[in-house]
Design a protein around this motif. Structure first.
Motif, PDB file in Angstrom:
ATOM      1  N   GLU A   1       0.832  -1.187   0.000  1.00 48.29           N
ATOM      2  CA  GLU A   1       0.000   0.000   0.000  1.00 48.29           C
ATOM      3  C   GLU A   1       0.872   1.245   0.000  1.00 48.29           C
ATOM      4  O   GLU A   1       1.800   1.372   0.772  1.00 48.29           O
ATOM      5  CB  GLU A   1      -0.898   0.004   1.252  1.00 48.29           C
ATOM      6  CG  GLU A   1      -1.805   1.212   1.329  1.00 48.29           C
ATOM      7  CD  GLU A   1      -2.471   1.327   2.685  1.00 48.29           C
ATOM      8  OE1 GLU A   1      -3.307   2.215   2.840  1.00 48.29           O
ATOM      9  OE2 GLU A   1      -2.138   0.546   3.574  1.00 48.29           O
TER      10      GLU A   1
ATOM     11  N   ALA B   1     -12.132   0.291   0.031  1.00 52.32           N
ATOM     12  CA  ALA B   1     -10.792  -0.263   0.250  1.00 52.32           C
ATOM     13  C   ALA B   1     -10.354  -1.109  -0.935  1.00 52.32           C
ATOM     14  O   ALA B   1      -9.176  -1.127  -1.295  1.00 52.32           O
ATOM     15  CB  ALA B   1     -10.775  -1.083   1.538  1.00 52.32           C
TER      16      ALA B   1
ATOM     17  N   SER C   1      -8.937   3.680   0.743  1.00 52.69           N
ATOM     18  CA  SER C   1      -9.073   3.365   2.161  1.00 52.69           C
ATOM     19  C   SER C   1      -8.813   4.599   3.003  1.00 52.69           C
ATOM     20  O   SER C   1      -8.159   5.545   2.575  1.00 52.69           O
ATOM     21  CB  SER C   1      -8.103   2.252   2.558  1.00 52.69           C
ATOM     22  OG  SER C   1      -6.773   2.687   2.385  1.00 52.69           O
TER      23      SER C   1
ATOM     24  N   TYR D   1      -9.864   3.915  10.837  1.00 47.34           N
ATOM     25  CA  TYR D   1     -11.275   3.514  10.916  1.00 47.34           C
ATOM     26  C   TYR D   1     -11.678   3.481  12.383  1.00 47.34           C
ATOM     27  O   TYR D   1     -11.028   2.829  13.199  1.00 47.34           O
ATOM     28  CB  TYR D   1     -11.487   2.129  10.315  1.00 47.34           C
ATOM     29  CG  TYR D   1     -11.282   2.051   8.815  1.00 47.34           C
ATOM     30  CD1 TYR D   1     -12.347   2.230   7.936  1.00 47.34           C
ATOM     31  CD2 TYR D   1     -10.025   1.799   8.282  1.00 47.34           C
ATOM     32  CE1 TYR D   1     -12.164   2.157   6.562  1.00 47.34           C
ATOM     33  CE2 TYR D   1      -9.830   1.723   6.913  1.00 47.34           C
ATOM     34  CZ  TYR D   1     -10.902   1.902   6.059  1.00 47.34           C
ATOM     35  OH  TYR D   1     -10.706   1.831   4.700  1.00 47.34           O
TER      36      TYR D   1
ATOM     37  N   LEU E   1     -11.211  -5.748   6.966  1.00 46.81           N
ATOM     38  CA  LEU E   1     -10.451  -4.606   6.456  1.00 46.81           C
ATOM     39  C   LEU E   1      -8.954  -4.795   6.682  1.00 46.81           C
ATOM     40  O   LEU E   1      -8.131  -4.428   5.847  1.00 46.81           O
ATOM     41  CB  LEU E   1     -10.925  -3.312   7.122  1.00 46.81           C
ATOM     42  CG  LEU E   1     -12.296  -2.785   6.665  1.00 46.81           C
ATOM     43  CD1 LEU E   1     -12.784  -1.690   7.608  1.00 46.81           C
ATOM     44  CD2 LEU E   1     -12.224  -2.260   5.236  1.00 46.81           C
TER      45      LEU E   1
ATOM     46  N   ARG F   1      -7.453  -6.920   3.951  1.00 49.90           N
ATOM     47  CA  ARG F   1      -7.469  -6.430   2.577  1.00 49.90           C
ATOM     48  C   ARG F   1      -6.190  -5.658   2.282  1.00 49.90           C
ATOM     49  O   ARG F   1      -5.707  -4.881   3.107  1.00 49.90           O
ATOM     50  CB  ARG F   1      -8.671  -5.501   2.351  1.00 49.90           C
ATOM     51  CG  ARG F   1     -10.040  -6.170   2.517  1.00 49.90           C
ATOM     52  CD  ARG F   1     -10.343  -7.119   1.382  1.00 49.90           C
ATOM     53  NE  ARG F   1     -11.650  -7.742   1.509  1.00 49.90           N
ATOM     54  CZ  ARG F   1     -12.765  -7.255   0.957  1.00 49.90           C
ATOM     55  NH1 ARG F   1     -12.731  -6.139   0.258  1.00 49.90           N
ATOM     56  NH2 ARG F   1     -13.920  -7.894   1.116  1.00 49.90           N
TER      57      ARG F   1
ATOM     58  N   SER G   1      -6.389  -1.772   2.704  1.00 51.20           N
ATOM     59  CA  SER G   1      -6.651  -1.140   4.006  1.00 51.20           C
ATOM     60  C   SER G   1      -5.885  -1.781   5.154  1.00 51.20           C
ATOM     61  O   SER G   1      -6.066  -1.392   6.313  1.00 51.20           O
ATOM     62  CB  SER G   1      -8.158  -1.201   4.321  1.00 51.20           C
ATOM     63  OG  SER G   1      -8.674  -2.506   4.157  1.00 51.20           O
TER      64      SER G   1
END
Length: 463
Positions: A130, A180, A185, A189, A208, A211, A214
């Motif tokens: 990410e 996401a 994302s 959260y 989440l 994934r 996220s």
């Protein structure tokens, strides 16, 4: 490796009780009763975290937190303090605060959570898939609120957005997962433990966290404060922190603000480390002059391609390419001209190979191309395309070399592999293919250069 915890408490009874409880959980425990002992232990014992109990014999908890954050910034501090002191201790630098009467399950869950987050921060557990967040409007992050009702989510946003310079959004589980999945994302959260049913918020958090888009976000669970088991379970499932479901009073809102701010700061630090690791990995496998993959990376990828081809019974091709009379360019025009030629050739090579294979600078003026699932026809076609692309258009030389333009040519040797002896290792096959391609390259040079030669047979691999 066993985590080391520094228990700092002015009461000998409290120190002993905490040491016994934590040692039973297989942690390595060191203790301190004064601020001087604490700082000395931080330097010498290098604990993974500090568990700060009641005031030390020579200092109160707030002063101790200030001292640690000033002299040893970045140390994780878990403080045991009354609710009336929670905000001041968090502001002084504590990572988290629990009640002195906290039950053992919650204490251990919080310790496991903090140690896990520290491991992620230090790069032990992070994923590099990410990209890090970038904030282009001065805000400090994106916070997604997922509550048990739209009214509560709106209330959270109303209370928090005046305290935090963040972008707040309200979502539901389906939309959060969908966002996401397409790379949109949030940085953090805040999820109610129970959204529509018992524990479904915890299941959403777990989803989440699994994934790719996220998994590196921060997660704070809002739970009913009467359900200690829910908070404990949330921390063990991966929540970074737990807050009360109801944030009605100002003290609760300020604690939530401090908690979310600390988690965003932690996320930002992890992003920076991830970026640095990504750059280091890129530099480790990239030729600094041309930007192509370097020899080390090319050899590693060749081994992977050989292994896959052998297991699946596929063919592959290796191309070794060498610039003709390159030494004369350096001798006549200087090394700046030679570098310009290498960079220009690398750009043309990369454009042609693209995602059909691996292109690398193999050393000096020599380049390597590996083509998975390729036969002799594919390999020769690409080699001829590369040869023409390099020889038909000149390279502009830098003003340092006198300017102008120079045209270069390239010779190529090709080796094809489509049969495998079972007793040959991946490394042996890789070396043999490279040796065969090099022999073909030598033949291309001896036959007048600016040409492509294919090694005559792959029988050497299975005879």
């Amino acid at each position: 490796m066993t985590a080391r915890i520094l228990v700092a408490d002015g009461s000998a009874t409290s120190r002993i009780m905490l040491k016994v409880r934590l040692a039973a959980a297989c942690y390595d425990i060191v203790t301190a009763s004064t601020s001087q002992q604490l700082m000395q232990s931080l330097r010498n014992d290098q604990p993974d975290m500090v568990l700060l109990g009641t005031a030390l014999t020579d200092s109160d908890q707030i002063s101790v937190c200030n001292l640690i954050t000033q002299q040893q910034p970045g140390v994780t501090i878990l403080a045991l303090a009354q609710a009336s002191m929670r905000i001041q201790i968090l502001r002084a630098g504590a990572t988290a605060v629990l009640s002195p009467n906290v039950n053992e399950q919650m204490l251990l869950a919080r310790i496991r959570c903090l140690l896990r987050e520290d491991a992620r921060d230090s790069g032990i557990l992070f994923s590099m898939a990410e990209a890090s967040a970038t904030f282009d409007d001065g805000r400090t992050g994106d916070i997604c609120l997922i509550a048990d009702s739209p009214v509560r989510a709106a209330r959270w946003r109303q209370l928090l957005q005046s305290q935090l310079n963040c972008r707040f959004s309200i979502s539901d589980p389906d939309n959060a997962l969908a966002s996401a999945a397409i790379g949109r994302s949030a940085d953090l959260y805040m999820i109610a433990a129970d959204i529509m049913g018992r524990g479904d918020g915890l299941r959403l958090m777990s989803e989440l966290r699994s994934r790719q888009g996220s998994r590196d976000a921060a997660f704070v669970v809002a739970a009913n404060i009467d359900h200690d088991d829910t908070a404990t379970f949330a921390l063990d499932l991966g929540a970074s922190d737990v807050l009360p479901l109801e944030l009605s009073d100002r003290g609760g809102t300020e604690v939530a603000m401090l908690t979310l701010r600390k988690q965003l700061d932690r996320k930002r630090r992890a992003d920076r480390r991830r970026d640095a690791a990504r750059r280091s990995q890129l530099w480790a496998m990239t030729d600094s002059l041309t930007g192509l993959h370097n020899r080390r990376y090319a050899r590693s990828r060749l081994s992977e391609i050989v292994d896959t081809a052998r297991r699946q019974g596929e063919s592959f091709a290796v191309l070794l390419l060498d610039l003709d009379h390159f030494k004369s360019i350096n001798d006549s025009y200087g090394h700046a001209a030679g570098d310009a030629v290498l960079c220009d050739v690398a750009r043309r090579l990369e454009t042609i190979v693209s995602d059909r294979g691996v292109a690398a600078r193999f050393g000096g003026e020599e380049f390597l191309v590996v083509l998975p699932q390729a036969n002799a026809w594919h390999a020769q076609r690409m080699a001829e395309e590369i040869r023409r692309a390099i020889g038909l258009r000149g390279t502009l030389l830098p003003s340092l070399s006198g300017g102008g333009e120079i045209t270069v040519t390239i010779s190529a040797g090709i080796a094809i592999c489509d049969h495998y002896r079972p007793d040959r290792s991946v490394e042996q096959i890789s070396e043999l293919v490279l040796e065969r391609a090099d022999q073909a390259l030598i033949a291309a040079k001896s036959r007048g250069r600016n040409r492509v030669v294919i090694a005559p047979s792959e029988a050497w691999l299975h005879t």
